[in-house]
Each structure stands twice: as C-alpha cells, then as structure tokens.
Design a protein around this motif. Structure first.
Motif, PDB file in Angstrom:
ATOM      1  N   PRO A  59      47.006  46.216  37.318  1.00  0.00           N
ATOM      2  CA  PRO A  59      46.779  44.633  36.611  1.00  0.00           C
ATOM      3  C   PRO A  59      47.137  43.595  37.596  1.00  0.00           C
ATOM      4  O   PRO A  59      48.343  43.744  38.296  1.00  0.00           O
ATOM      5  CB  PRO A  59      47.348  44.966  35.402  1.00  0.00           C
ATOM      6  N   LEU A  65      42.157  42.751  38.211  1.00  0.00           N
ATOM      7  CA  LEU A  65      42.777  43.815  38.751  1.00  0.00           C
ATOM      8  C   LEU A  65      43.063  43.382  40.459  1.00  0.00           C
ATOM      9  O   LEU A  65      42.420  42.679  40.570  1.00  0.00           O
ATOM     10  CB  LEU A  65      41.828  45.102  38.774  1.00  0.00           C
ATOM     11  N   GLN A 185      51.414  52.361  35.566  1.00  0.00           N
ATOM     12  CA  GLN A 185      50.547  51.401  35.410  1.00  0.00           C
ATOM     13  C   GLN A 185      49.404  51.346  36.300  1.00  0.00           C
ATOM     14  O   GLN A 185      48.436  50.483  36.442  1.00  0.00           O
ATOM     15  CB  GLN A 185      51.096  50.033  35.866  1.00  0.00           C
ATOM     16  N   ARG A 187      45.795  51.802  37.875  1.00  0.00           N
ATOM     17  CA  ARG A 187      44.563  52.197  37.399  1.00  0.00           C
ATOM     18  C   ARG A 187      43.670  53.140  38.136  1.00  0.00           C
ATOM     19  O   ARG A 187      43.424  52.876  39.254  1.00  0.00           O
ATOM     20  CB  ARG A 187      43.728  50.812  37.442  1.00  0.00           C
ATOM     21  N   ARG A 188      43.242  54.337  37.699  1.00  0.00           N
ATOM     22  CA  ARG A 188      42.496  55.519  38.527  1.00  0.00           C
ATOM     23  C   ARG A 188      41.230  55.395  37.940  1.00  0.00           C
ATOM     24  O   ARG A 188      40.819  55.164  37.134  1.00  0.00           O
ATOM     25  CB  ARG A 188      43.369  56.711  38.504  1.00  0.00           C
ATOM     26  N   ALA A 192      37.822  51.869  37.426  1.00  0.00           N
ATOM     27  CA  ALA A 192      38.687  50.643  37.745  1.00  0.00           C
ATOM     28  C   ALA A 192      38.326  50.358  39.225  1.00  0.00           C
ATOM     29  O   ALA A 192      38.553  49.089  39.374  1.00  0.00           O
ATOM     30  CB  ALA A 192      40.154  51.422  37.982  1.00  0.00           C
ATOM     31  N   ARG A 195      35.468  47.940  38.567  1.00  0.00           N
ATOM     32  CA  ARG A 195      35.727  46.782  37.904  1.00  0.00           C
ATOM     33  C   ARG A 195      36.563  45.812  39.121  1.00  0.00           C
ATOM     34  O   ARG A 195      36.086  44.614  39.115  1.00  0.00           O
ATOM     35  CB  ARG A 195      36.915  46.970  36.962  1.00  0.00           C
ATOM     36  N   HIS A 196      37.433  46.293  39.799  1.00  0.00           N
ATOM     37  CA  HIS A 196      38.030  45.712  40.842  1.00  0.00           C
ATOM     38  C   HIS A 196      37.004  45.018  41.844  1.00  0.00           C
ATOM     39  O   HIS A 196      36.945  43.844  42.416  1.00  0.00           O
ATOM     40  CB  HIS A 196      39.016  46.477  41.715  1.00  0.00           C
TER      41      HIS A 196
END
Length: 237
Positions: A59, A65, A185, A187-188, A192, A195-196
């Motif tokens: 995050p 992200l 924390q 993101r895997r 993810a 989204r990034h």
C-alpha cells in the motif's frame, strides 16, 4: 491451388513466427534489461543482509499501491532499494526533476530515481513499523556518472562499501518484528500486480511497447502452432 499453397505460401508463412519473435523481443528488451538489473542487485543485497524481498507490492499510504524493487532487513533498520540497469553516461543532480542518460550523441531523460525512491520510503514509513527506513538507488556497473555520484546513489561495484554503516551488529527483536509485520503487508498474486499496473497506466499512460511486444510473441506462438498442426494433419498423424 493446394499445391501452390504448399510450394509457395507455406514456406513464406514459416518465416513469420521467427520474424514476429525478433520484433517482439526487441520491443520487450528494455523490460528484460530491467529484470536483469534487478536480479544483479538482488543477489548483491542477499550477500550483504540476512533477509531481502524483491518486487514487493505494498500500500502506498494514499489508497493505492506501489512496487519496490528490493527491501532488506538490516541491523540498522529497513532498507528500500531502487535499481536502474542503464548503460552509458548518467548526468543528474540530487534535486533535479529529471536525469539524462547519454549514449553517444543521444540523450534520454528519465525521472530522478531518488525522487522515485522517496515515494517508496514514504509508503514503508506509512505502515508505522517504528523502525528507521533507509533509501538507496543502485545503478548496475554499465553506467558511469559524468559528475560526482549524488548522495544516496551507488553502483554495484561500490554497494558493499556504501552500505557499510547498515551492516554492523545483529538484527534485534524489534527490527525482526517490524520485518515480520512488513511481510504481512505485502500484496501478493496477479490481482495486486494488475491493480498496480492499472494505477501506473492511469498516472503515466499505457506502455504500448510492452503490450505490442507481448502481442507479437503471442501471435508468433499461435501461428507456429497452426502451421505445425497443418503439417502433421497433412501427413495423417
């Protein structure tokens, strides 16, 4: 007509998959070089510190992200590393918005990686881990700086020396606990990363070279499969 296809058209079609692969690979070469550079720097960091993560999606503290090339656990806190796998001469000042890569007479501007890495540092700090967060930008050894190397920047050849102050001592329980929380924390998975990537595209525009390169490689595989299917089908296998 079938004989004409077999004698003239089919041999020409067999030339297309290798050509598409070459074109696709050329478009993807900058991305491949980036991955290669991250592997080189990643191995150096693993030799220096007890635990290192690579290609970490976290995050960003602002509802989105961010992706960090490398995160390392050190006896002095957490280390955030941005890798640049550039060749040629590099010109840039610490506070400049853009730096320049010089190859022959050509100039290629790029975003100051120190500014880029500061955003990564802020994302790690926003997790509230209670430990110092250090930053370093690392250029692989194909690059050389026209002027003095800016503070906070290393080349692979000097990395161990430049990070010497972070290597002494043992990793205490508080730092190990912070590292464990940091790992929690991360993101895997593909969602993810998707989204990034969408976030980066909204901010900077689509990477059409990479998209086209992947499309050409996919087309080469599909065409080669179709041609092989026709060959084996024509001999009755």
């Amino acid at each position: 007509m079938a004989l004409v296809f077999q004698a003239l058209v089919l041999p020409l079609l067999w030339c297309l998959p290798p050509l598409l692969v070459l074109l696709g690979a050329r478009l993807l070469l900058p991305r491949w070089r980036g991955w290669q550079g991250e592997r080189i720097v990643g191995r150096r960091l693993e030799a220096l510190f007890p635990e290192v993560l690579h290609g970490v999606v976290l995050p960003d503290g602002r509802g989105g992200l961010t992706q960090i090339d490398h995160l390392a656990l050190t006896p002095r806190g957490l280390l955030v590393v941005e890798t640049k796998h550039y060749r040629g001469a590099i010109q840039g000042a610490a506070e400049a918005t853009h730096w320049v890569q010089l190859i022959g007479r050509r100039r290629y501007p790029f975003v100051n990686p120190l500014h880029q890495n500061r955003r990564h540092v802020r994302a790690v700090e926003a997790l509230g881990l209670g430990q110092p967060v250090h930053a370093r930008v690392v250029f692989t050894d194909g690059a050389r700086f026209v002027d003095a190397v800016p503070a906070g920047v290393s080349r692979c050849a000097t990395l161990a020396r430049d990070l010497g102050s972070l290597r002494g001592g043992r990793v205490g329980r508080a730092k190990q606990a912070a590292w464990t929380r940091l790992r929690g924390q991360v993101r895997r998975g593909w969602l993810a990363r998707w989204r990034h990537r969408r976030q980066v595209e909204r901010r900077h525009g689509r990477d059409d070279r990479t998209r086209l390169g992947k499309a050409l490689l996919g087309a080469a595989g599909a065409l080669a499969g179709l041609l092989w299917w026709r060959v084996w089908g024509s001999v009755g296998l």
